[in-house]
Design an enzyme around this catalytic site. Structure first.
Site, mmCIF file in Angstrom:
data_model
loop_
_atom_site.group_PDB
_atom_site.id
_atom_site.type_symbol
_atom_site.label_atom_id
_atom_site.label_comp_id
_atom_site.label_asym_id
_atom_site.label_seq_id
_atom_site.Cartn_x
_atom_site.Cartn_y
_atom_site.Cartn_z
ATOM 1 N N CYS A 281 -53.871 63.010 4.017
ATOM 2 C CA CYS A 281 -53.458 64.348 4.468
ATOM 3 C C CYS A 281 -52.819 64.340 5.858
ATOM 4 O O CYS A 281 -52.242 65.344 6.279
ATOM 5 C CB CYS A 281 -54.654 65.285 4.432
ATOM 6 S SG CYS A 281 -55.414 65.339 2.804
ATOM 7 N N HIS B 147 -52.648 71.326 8.266
ATOM 8 C CA HIS B 147 -52.807 70.835 6.902
ATOM 9 C C HIS B 147 -53.651 71.843 6.130
ATOM 10 O O HIS B 147 -54.706 72.284 6.595
ATOM 11 C CB HIS B 147 -53.477 69.463 6.934
ATOM 12 C CG HIS B 147 -54.010 69.044 5.616
ATOM 13 N ND1 HIS B 147 -53.237 69.043 4.475
ATOM 14 C CD2 HIS B 147 -55.255 68.644 5.227
ATOM 15 C CE1 HIS B 147 -53.980 68.653 3.463
ATOM 16 N NE2 HIS B 147 -55.205 68.408 3.886
ATOM 17 N N ASN C 145 -55.153 72.095 -1.696
ATOM 18 C CA ASN C 145 -54.860 71.009 -0.757
ATOM 19 C C ASN C 145 -53.923 70.015 -1.443
ATOM 20 O O ASN C 145 -54.335 69.288 -2.344
ATOM 21 C CB ASN C 145 -56.189 70.344 -0.367
ATOM 22 C CG ASN C 145 -56.021 69.165 0.574
ATOM 23 O OD1 ASN C 145 -54.920 68.635 0.725
ATOM 24 N ND2 ASN C 145 -57.100 68.743 1.188
HETATM 25 N N1 COA Z 1 -68.720 75.927 -7.533
HETATM 26 C C1 COA Z 1 -69.948 76.423 -7.422
HETATM 27 N N2 COA Z 1 -70.903 75.860 -6.657
HETATM 28 C C2 COA Z 1 -70.565 74.739 -5.996
HETATM 29 C C3 COA Z 1 -69.301 74.158 -6.072
HETATM 30 C C4 COA Z 1 -68.345 74.790 -6.889
HETATM 31 N N3 COA Z 1 -67.090 74.331 -7.034
HETATM 32 N N4 COA Z 1 -69.268 73.067 -5.301
HETATM 33 C C5 COA Z 1 -70.477 72.945 -4.742
HETATM 34 N N5 COA Z 1 -71.272 73.960 -5.166
HETATM 35 C C6 COA Z 1 -72.656 74.234 -4.819
HETATM 36 C C7 COA Z 1 -73.394 73.016 -4.312
HETATM 37 O O1 COA Z 1 -73.925 72.284 -5.389
HETATM 38 C C8 COA Z 1 -74.456 73.660 -3.469
HETATM 39 O O2 COA Z 1 -75.481 74.104 -4.315
HETATM 40 P P1 COA Z 1 -77.042 74.001 -3.840
HETATM 41 O O3 COA Z 1 -77.128 74.866 -2.601
HETATM 42 O O4 COA Z 1 -77.764 74.542 -5.008
HETATM 43 O O5 COA Z 1 -77.268 72.567 -3.553
HETATM 44 C C9 COA Z 1 -73.786 74.889 -2.898
HETATM 45 O O6 COA Z 1 -72.662 75.164 -3.743
HETATM 46 C C10 COA Z 1 -73.293 74.704 -1.478
HETATM 47 O O7 COA Z 1 -72.578 73.499 -1.413
HETATM 48 P P2 COA Z 1 -72.010 72.956 -0.050
HETATM 49 O O8 COA Z 1 -71.450 71.600 -0.272
HETATM 50 O O9 COA Z 1 -73.058 73.154 1.007
HETATM 51 O O10 COA Z 1 -70.833 73.999 0.211
HETATM 52 P P3 COA Z 1 -69.971 74.161 1.501
HETATM 53 O O11 COA Z 1 -70.180 75.500 2.056
HETATM 54 O O12 COA Z 1 -70.080 72.994 2.439
HETATM 55 O O13 COA Z 1 -68.496 74.124 0.909
HETATM 56 C C11 COA Z 1 -66.605 72.678 0.693
HETATM 57 C C12 COA Z 1 -68.043 72.949 0.254
HETATM 58 C C13 COA Z 1 -66.142 71.411 -0.016
HETATM 59 C C14 COA Z 1 -65.737 73.839 0.253
HETATM 60 C C15 COA Z 1 -66.560 72.531 2.228
HETATM 61 O O14 COA Z 1 -67.574 71.648 2.664
HETATM 62 C C16 COA Z 1 -65.236 72.032 2.700
HETATM 63 O O15 COA Z 1 -64.216 72.658 2.496
HETATM 64 N N6 COA Z 1 -65.190 70.877 3.399
HETATM 65 C C17 COA Z 1 -63.948 70.301 3.842
HETATM 66 C C18 COA Z 1 -63.347 69.552 2.672
HETATM 67 C C19 COA Z 1 -61.901 69.232 2.915
HETATM 68 O O16 COA Z 1 -61.152 70.014 3.412
HETATM 69 N N7 COA Z 1 -61.504 68.017 2.480
HETATM 70 C C20 COA Z 1 -60.168 67.564 2.572
HETATM 71 C C21 COA Z 1 -59.780 67.289 3.990
HETATM 72 S S1 COA Z 1 -58.182 66.646 4.083
#
Ligand code: COA
Length: 339
Positions: free
Chosen positions: A117, A262, A292
């Site tokens: 990215c 990004h 993304n």
């Molecule tokens: N749909 C529904 N529930 C989901 C899910 C989805 N697609 N993905 C994860 N969950 C659940 C998890 O299992 C978790 O459940 P639990 O509380 O029962 O364990 C809950 O939702 C929370 O998950 P969590 O990982 O804590 O969510 P978050 O608030 O951190 O959001 C992202 C997850 C991936 C959206 C976030 O961490 C993020 O955007 N990170 C940056 C990723 C990124 O940009 N990567 C590329 C960079 S170039």
């Protein structure tokens, strides 16, 4: 850096292309345990584009490049160099040469830049160097990725984030310089937070000790990510990088006309903007429609925002890429395209 600044880099033109297949959050919720509400509230994404199986990354990269060539009134033959930022090439040896052939850019050297990215920002700074030294006059910088082919579509923690696309920018040697400053960084010790790892599977374990090379089969695992750690990294590293670039040229944050990050997550865009005290109306975002798209996200957003008439001459754009590596980088650019 200043000692080399014999020539300036002019941003001549832009282009972009996304595949026609649109996959909405609702469609994903039919196959995995997720919902439109969860995805859009946590990421800002509503839909993403996916490359059809009868198309390749070169098709969309070519379309984006042709738009940039046409808008810049250049022929492919005029290009001296093609920099292809992609982490999803057709060929492990590189795909830039396929793009060169597809465009008919017979005079251009070409090579891939693999930095996920951050790839587009890194490629743009590489092109800037070749212009500054006087080596090349016209450089095509393309960011394209098809991560849909590398995510596990049954893994709801990753697949909801990504889409496919391509964007292009043409850099041209000039007496004035549109690249005001840049800063690139890498922290390889955190590379495990986001990766598509290479693995070697051994076909015949019993003969492992005396294996012949042809018995080793290489491949790649699905994309893996520690979402929380990547999020924390982005919202701390990116504002610091932008401040360093502003400091290099002694200007304040309020001089930024557009913040173009990004497009990873709407919450990341908003948090970075808040930290820099940049208001929402200056934040460029199209993540809702594309998710993304890795190396493509910045040039697609740049092209679409310019095409819609929002970016004007004299505007200062702070562009930051970040992601796997971990890598991140910022370019401060002054817009100077004559329509
Ligand atoms: N749909 C529904 N529930 C989901 C899910 C989805 N697609 N993905 C994860 N969950 C659940 C998890 O299992 C978790 O459940 P639990 O509380 O029962 O364990 C809950 O939702 C929370 O998950 P969590 O990982 O804590 O969510 P978050 O608030 O951190 O959001 C992202 C997850 C991936 C959206 C976030 O961490 C993020 O955007 N990170 C940056 C990723 C990124 O940009 N990567 C590329 C960079 S170039």
């Amino acid at each position: 850096m200043k000692a080399l600044a014999h020539y300036g880099t002019h941003i001549l033109s832009t282009g972009s292309s996304v595949p026609s297949i649109c996959v909405t959050n609702h469609m994903l919720s039919d196959t995995i345990d997720t919902s439109d509400e969860w995805i859009s509230s946590r990421t800002g994404i509503t839909e993403r584009r996916i490359l059809p199986s009868n198309q390749s990354i070169i098709d969309i990269a070519t379309e984006a490049s042709v738009e940039a060539l046409n808008k810049g009134f250049l022929k492919a033959y005029d290009l001296d160099l093609i920099l292809f930022a992609t982490s999803t090439p057709n060929d492990l040896f590189g795909s830039a040469s396929q793009l060169q052939t597809s465009l008919g850019a017979t005079q251009a050297a070409s090579f891939d830049i693999t930095a996920a990215c951050s790839g587009f920002v890194i490629a743009l700074t590489v092109g800037h160097q070749f212009i500054q030294t006087g080596m090349y006059r016209n450089i095509l910088v393309v960011g394209a990725d098809t991560l849909s082919q590398w995510v596990d579509w049954s893994d709801r923690t990753t697949c909801i984030l990504f889409g496919d696309g391509a964007g292009a920018v043409i850099l041209q040697r000039s007496s004035t310089n549109d690249i005001l400053s840049f800063k690139l960084n890498t922290n390889g010790s955190e590379s495990h937070q986001l990766r598509i790892s290479c693995h070697t599977s051994v076909k015949n374990h019993a003969t492992q000790e005396i294996l012949y090379p042809q018995k080793l089969q290489h491949g790649y695992q699905y994309l893996t990510m520690n979402g929380k750690e990547v999020y924390k990294f982005a919202v701390s590293a990116v504002p610091a990088s932008i401040v360093k670039c502003l400091n290099q040229i002694n200007i304040d944050t309020d001089k930024i006309t557009w913040l173009l990050l990004h497009q990873a997550n709407q919450r990341i865009l908003e948090t970075v903007a808040d930290k820099l005290k940049i208001t929402d109306d200056k934040v460029i975002s199209n993540i809702k429609f594309y998710g993304n798209t890795s190396a493509a996200s910045i040039p697609i957003a740049l092209n679409e925002t310019f095409n819609s008439g929002h970016i004007c001459n004299g505007d200062i754009i702070a562009i930051s890429g970040f992601g796997a590596g971990l890598t991140w980088g910022t370019i401060l650019m002054k817009w100077n395209i004559i329509q």
